[in-house]
Design a protein around this motif. Structure first.
Motif, PDB file in Angstrom:
ATOM      1  N   GLN A 179      17.586 -18.350  55.689  1.00  0.00           N
ATOM      2  CA  GLN A 179      18.029 -17.700  56.930  1.00  0.00           C
ATOM      3  C   GLN A 179      19.013 -18.595  57.683  1.00  0.00           C
ATOM      4  N   LYS A 217      22.309 -18.411  55.973  1.00  0.00           N
ATOM      5  CA  LYS A 217      22.951 -17.141  56.300  1.00  0.00           C
ATOM      6  C   LYS A 217      23.615 -17.210  57.683  1.00  0.00           C
ATOM      7  N   PHE A 230      27.645 -16.861  58.602  1.00  0.00           N
ATOM      8  CA  PHE A 230      28.101 -15.934  59.643  1.00  0.00           C
ATOM      9  C   PHE A 230      28.959 -16.688  60.672  1.00  0.00           C
ATOM     10  N   SER A 288      18.834 -21.041  63.482  1.00  0.00           N
ATOM     11  CA  SER A 288      19.818 -19.962  63.303  1.00  0.00           C
ATOM     12  C   SER A 288      20.567 -19.719  64.609  1.00  0.00           C
ATOM     13  N   ILE A 344      24.885  -6.871  66.876  1.00  0.00           N
ATOM     14  CA  ILE A 344      25.207  -7.237  65.489  1.00  0.00           C
ATOM     15  C   ILE A 344      24.311  -8.383  65.018  1.00  0.00           C
ATOM     16  N   ILE A 345      24.087  -9.355  65.915  1.00  0.00           N
ATOM     17  CA  ILE A 345      23.225 -10.495  65.553  1.00  0.00           C
ATOM     18  C   ILE A 345      21.805 -10.012  65.273  1.00  0.00           C
ATOM     19  N   GLU A 373      20.943  -7.056  64.207  1.00  0.00           N
ATOM     20  CA  GLU A 373      20.944  -6.307  62.945  1.00  0.00           C
ATOM     21  C   GLU A 373      20.979  -7.259  61.745  1.00  0.00           C
ATOM     22  N   LYS A 374      21.792  -8.310  61.838  1.00  0.00           N
ATOM     23  CA  LYS A 374      21.963  -9.241  60.714  1.00  0.00           C
ATOM     24  C   LYS A 374      20.771 -10.188  60.561  1.00  0.00           C
ATOM     25  N   PHE A 375      20.111 -10.511  61.680  1.00  0.00           N
ATOM     26  CA  PHE A 375      19.016 -11.492  61.655  1.00  0.00           C
ATOM     27  C   PHE A 375      17.740 -10.855  62.208  1.00  0.00           C
ATOM     28  N   ASN A 376      17.421 -11.129  63.441  1.00  0.00           N
ATOM     29  CA  ASN A 376      16.263 -10.488  64.072  1.00  0.00           C
ATOM     30  C   ASN A 376      16.398 -10.571  65.593  1.00  0.00           C
TER      31      ASN A 376
END
Length: 712
Positions: free
Chosen positions: A22, A25, A29, A67, A84-85, A87-90
């Motif tokens: 994570q 990732k 990003f 993260s 967006i953050i 959606e991409k992570f949590n």
């Protein structure tokens, strides 16, 4: 430049592969979002998020915090939406990133207001997740490590903000390692010459003391082994800014600050902490008043340790701290220590729980301020005050600011208890509400059914919680109630001066109100009733105006200073006015503060009649005032004794003396004297000027000139 590979290797010591994935990732990003952006030192911008994450990894922070560190600038600098953050992570990562991001498109007049709004936003985010401040402090720490690449004015502004807000915040949540580095780096930027000289002095002192400190360490280690106590002993030099702060507060040179070193004894459990204390006191003589047990009663940031001051082998005082390894980790990393998640639920440590309660108190106080700027000023002055510990009748410990009264205690227990307080018992005996409390006392609050809140409480309430609760309650009173209360207080104050409000001529009263800076009597009564003005001060303003026709003073409203006003009138420490000086009064919520007219601190308010007004000295004052003088002279044996004799023969007391060696032949004395006024001071200075070897003598008017400026 740190690499993601090196960071991943560090993370593998305590995170699972899926958690490290994570963080990877988040790096990818951030790398894409910051593509084409560079730091002021020329490095790719993504090097900064990696560095922030690396700092967090030293605290063993979780994958969401790491993260967020990678992504902390993508909302602010790259325009990536929070959605967006998430959606991409949590959601946790998105909330953390949003919490440390500045507000955008703020329509405000000054950068101070913008900073205040951003600080308030961060406090709100902290109330939901304390990791916000840990990420923010790591971000600020790396920015301070690379601050030399910014323009000078921006360096100064960032360093000042760090010293006033972020370093105290780190201290308040127990992250002392970060706190010390932030203070030292800010100090280096703001006062580079002082920093450099002090570092040289510390290095020299370290060399001189090395053999002696090693001897003390060996003596401690041997005795602990003999007693069967497993322990690790290490010497610790106090950080640069803390030494400078001590020099400044105590007005002493470096040579006079004798306890710049301390020892830390790490043992295996709390019982052995107390056994070690006995061992230490068997070897070295304890200093009275220097023992503190923070294990039984931890500090507000969760810090635990036993502190004791003892006389070392050479007769010099040294400080010894005794703690367990867990306590030591808590002392260094505070709320960042043991950040554990178990089955999705965080198990909070003591410092984390205390920090969360503190943030909750901040949020409660925030509602009592009209602007974010006022809120941040209150926080800045109350982040880490000195503390006392008192007890409720049931034995619960209540932690308060030093100097707190029963009113502060009542509001600390509950706001409603504060509003309904009518009296108190201290150790089962009735006592005034205004008496300062001491650690260890048991306090009982006696209440009434109806609220008893009074503006007079503002004269002795100390804590922000109490003062703001009182102001908030009073501001919510109906205007008619406030006017009634204000009228009663003003009539009482005028009555003590043998004047009745109803007997004042309407036209004269109108002129006096205009000079004071209010439009009408009702408005004045309302302000007194709400606690915005002090009745005693207003009464004397009005009397001064009415008496001016019989005075040869210049036109305008003058207030006579008699020196017997007590708590209502204070004298500015910045300029230290004495009778004979041209002075001006500055009205504050705590009463009147008298400044010299030349004082720089009063310049922003001088033209505002609601805040400043002319004052003058009573012709016969029966008290003494503090005045600072600076004497430069050719050094010789007995010079200080000659000076002291000359001064005391002038019926003057010496409050303090600071000696600074200018060079091998010249010496400077900074003295604080008790004088009756300018004429008295001039007479003393004239006598000193006639002494042999005196090259110059002058009075110090400004605060900056009092600061320690020479380090040997």
């Amino acid at each position: 430049m740190e690499s993601i590979e090196a960071l991943s290797k560090k993370l593998s010591d305590y995170l699972k592969p899926s958690q490290i994935e994570q963080v990877h990732k988040a790096y990818e990003f951030a790398h894409e979002a910051h593509s084409g952006q560079f730091r002021t030192n020329g490095d790719p911008y993504v090097s900064h998020p990696i560095a922030v994450a690396n700092i967090l990894s030293s605290f063993h922070m979780d994958e969401d915090s790491l993260s967020a560190a990678m992504l902390h600038d993508v909302i602010e600098d790259c325009g990536v939406p929070k959605r967006i953050i998430e959606e991409k992570f949590n959601k946790n990562v998105a909330d953390l990133v949003d919490g440390v991001s500045k507000l955008d498109q703020l329509d405000m007049a000054s950068s101070a207001e913008v900073d205040a709004e951003n600080f308030q936003k961060m406090i709100l985010a902290m109330s939901n997740d304390m990791r916000v401040i840990v990420v923010k402090l790591a971000d600020r720490l790396h920015n301070m490590r690379t601050i030399e690449f910014l323009e000078k004015d921006k360096q100064k502004r960032k360093a000042k903000e760090t010293l006033e807000i972020y370093a105290p915040l780190a201290h308040r949540i127990g992250m002392n390692h970060v706190y010390r580095e932030l203070e030292d780096r800010s100090f280096k930027v703001l006062y580079p010459t002082r920093y450099r000289r002090l570092r040289v002095a510390l290095k020299k002192n370290r060399g001189n003391q090395k053999r002696l400190l090693n001897k003390i360490k060996r003596a401690l280690e041997k005795k602990l082994v003999d007693q069967g106590i497993p322990a690790y002993v290490e010497g610790r030099e106090k950080h640069t800014y803390s030494v400078y702060r001590k020099m400044k507060i105590n007005k002493r040179s470096f040579e006079e600050i004798i306890d710049v070193s301390a020892f830390k004894v790490i043992v295996d459990n709390a019982d052995n902490c107390y056994k070690t204390l006995g061992v230490v006191h068997n070897i070295f003589k304890p200093i009275e008043g220097r023992f503190k047990d923070y294990i039984s009663i931890p500090k507000s940031n969760g810090y635990q340790s036993i502190h004791t001051g003892v006389i070392g082998l050479d007769g010099q005082p040294i400080e010894i701290q005794i703690k367990t390894s867990d306590m030591n980790e808590m002392a260094e990393n505070g709320i960042a220590s043991h950040w554990i998640y178990k089955m999705g639920e965080r198990i909070e440590t003591g410092p984390q729980q205390k920090a969360r309660r503190w943030v909750s108190d901040l949020l409660e106080l925030r509602d009592n301020f009209d602007t974010s700027k006022d809120f941040i000023e209150s926080v800045k002055t109350n982040i880490f005050p000195d503390e006392i510990y008192v007890f409720t009748p049931e034995g619960k410990i209540i932690q308060l600011t030093a100097g707190s009264t029963a009113i502060d205690f009542a509001y600390a227990v509950h706001t409603d208890i504060g509003h309904h307080c009518r009296a108190c018992r201290i150790n089962r005996k009735l006592a005034p509400l205004s008496v300062p409390l001491e650690s260890g006392q048991t306090i009982e609050i006696l209440t009434e059914k109806l609220p008893q809140t009074s503006p007079a409480w503002l004269n002795f309430a100390v804590t922000s919680r109490a003062r703001n609760s009182i102001r908030h309650y009073l501001s919510n009173l109906k205007k008619s109630e406030a006017r009634k209360l204000g009228k009663k207080l003003l009539e009482q104050s005028l009555g003590s001066l043998n004047v009745k409000l109803r007997h004042l001529q309407k036209d004269k009263l109108t002129e006096a109100l205009k000079a004071i800076g209010v439009k009408s009597l009702n408005k004045l009564l309302e302000e007194i009733g709400l606690g915005n003005r002090v009745g005693n001060v207003v009464a004397r303003q009005i009397i001064g105006f009415l008496n001016q026709e019989n005075s040869d003073k210049n036109s305008g409203l003058f207030l006579e200073i008699t020196g017997t006003e007590g708590l209502v009138v204070n004298y500015g420490n910045c300029c230290k006015p004495i009778p004979g000086d041209s002075v001006i009064g500055h009205f504050t919520s705590g009463g009147l503060v008298v400044h010299q007219e030349r004082c720089k601190n009063i310049l922003p308010f001088r033209q505002d009649p609601a805040q400043c007004f002319p004052v003058y000295w009573h012709e016969e004052l029966d008290r003494e005032f503090s005045a600072d003088i600076r004497i430069q002279a050719y050094d010789e044996p007995g010079l200080l004794a000659t000076l002291a004799s000359t001064i005391t023969n002038s019926e003057t007391n010496i409050e303090s003396v600071q000696t600074l060696e200018i060079d091998i032949d010249h010496v400077e004395f900074n003295m604080t004297l008790q004088v009756k006024g300018r004429d008295h001071l001039a007479s003393i200075m004239k006598k000193i000027r006639k002494l042999k070897n005196i090259s110059s003598i002058n009075r110090i008017h400004d605060q900056e000139l009092r600061e320690v400026s020479t380090i040997h």
